[in-house]
Design a protein around this motif. Sequence first.
Motif, PDB file in Angstrom:
ATOM      1  N   ILE A   1      43.353  35.401  39.430  1.00 62.64           N
ATOM      2  CA  ILE A   1      43.698  36.434  40.612  1.00 62.64           C
ATOM      3  C   ILE A   1      42.974  36.581  41.934  1.00 62.64           C
TER       4      ILE A   1
ATOM      5  N   TYR B   1      40.906  39.236  41.244  1.00 59.22           N
ATOM      6  CA  TYR B   1      40.698  40.750  41.104  1.00 59.22           C
ATOM      7  C   TYR B   1      39.003  41.208  40.345  1.00 59.22           C
TER       8      TYR B   1
ATOM      9  N   THR C   1      41.639  46.632  40.991  1.00 61.13           N
ATOM     10  CA  THR C   1      42.272  46.148  40.153  1.00 61.13           C
ATOM     11  C   THR C   1      43.896  46.685  40.254  1.00 61.13           C
ATOM     12  N   PRO C   2      45.454  46.441  40.133  1.00 63.07           N
ATOM     13  CA  PRO C   2      46.256  47.054  39.493  1.00 63.07           C
ATOM     14  C   PRO C   2      46.373  47.422  37.986  1.00 63.07           C
ATOM     15  N   ARG C   3      46.428  48.244  38.400  1.00 59.20           N
ATOM     16  CA  ARG C   3      46.811  49.542  37.105  1.00 59.20           C
ATOM     17  C   ARG C   3      47.939  48.787  36.082  1.00 59.20           C
ATOM     18  N   GLU C   4      48.780  48.161  36.695  1.00 58.37           N
ATOM     19  CA  GLU C   4      49.730  47.075  35.838  1.00 58.37           C
ATOM     20  C   GLU C   4      49.208  46.209  35.170  1.00 58.37           C
ATOM     21  N   PHE C   5      48.234  45.616  36.542  1.00 61.84           N
ATOM     22  CA  PHE C   5      47.709  44.233  35.972  1.00 61.84           C
ATOM     23  C   PHE C   5      46.412  44.365  34.930  1.00 61.84           C
TER      24      PHE C   5
ATOM     25  N   LEU D   1      48.524  44.519  31.678  1.00 58.88           N
ATOM     26  CA  LEU D   1      49.694  43.248  31.222  1.00 58.88           C
ATOM     27  C   LEU D   1      48.182  42.843  30.608  1.00 58.88           C
ATOM     28  N   VAL D   2      47.151  42.247  30.330  1.00 59.89           N
ATOM     29  CA  VAL D   2      45.703  42.036  30.210  1.00 59.89           C
ATOM     30  C   VAL D   2      45.517  42.633  29.245  1.00 59.89           C
TER      31      VAL D   2
ATOM     32  N   ALA E   1      41.920  37.985  35.191  1.00 64.51           N
ATOM     33  CA  ALA E   1      41.616  38.769  36.249  1.00 64.51           C
ATOM     34  C   ALA E   1      40.858  37.996  37.151  1.00 64.51           C
TER      35      ALA E   1
END
Length: 103
Positions: free
Chosen positions: A91, A93, A34-38, A41-42, A88
């Motif tokens: 999409i 992740y 999982t990207p750090r930015e995502f 965001l969550v 997550a």
Amino acid sequence: MSGSVTTPKIKTVVEPKLDRPKLYKVILINDDYTPREFVVLVLKAVFRMSEETGYRVMMTAHKLGSCVVVVCAKDIAETKAEEATDLAKDIGYPLLFTTEPEE
Ligand code: TYC
């Protein structure tokens, strides 16, 4: 009066002890995909965190493997963990939030 003695009656009020509902931790689990930015965001969307707090919580999970996100009532913890995990999952992740009772 014939000298009779009356004993005062003492009332003992026993208050029923109401058990405080148990608190639950929502825990963010690290993964390699999982990207750090995502993750941030969550945390902002579901747990109403600021960018700074979200980043700090994400980095703690990233470095240590997991991080406590919030401590709250069981139903709220379970709903938030599921909502965040599902965002997550939708999409693709593998980001995971779990819950466990606080000691
Ligand atoms: N480890 C992930 C990465 O390097 C980022 C990440 C951080 C994922 C925290 C999950 O709970 C997590 N892309």
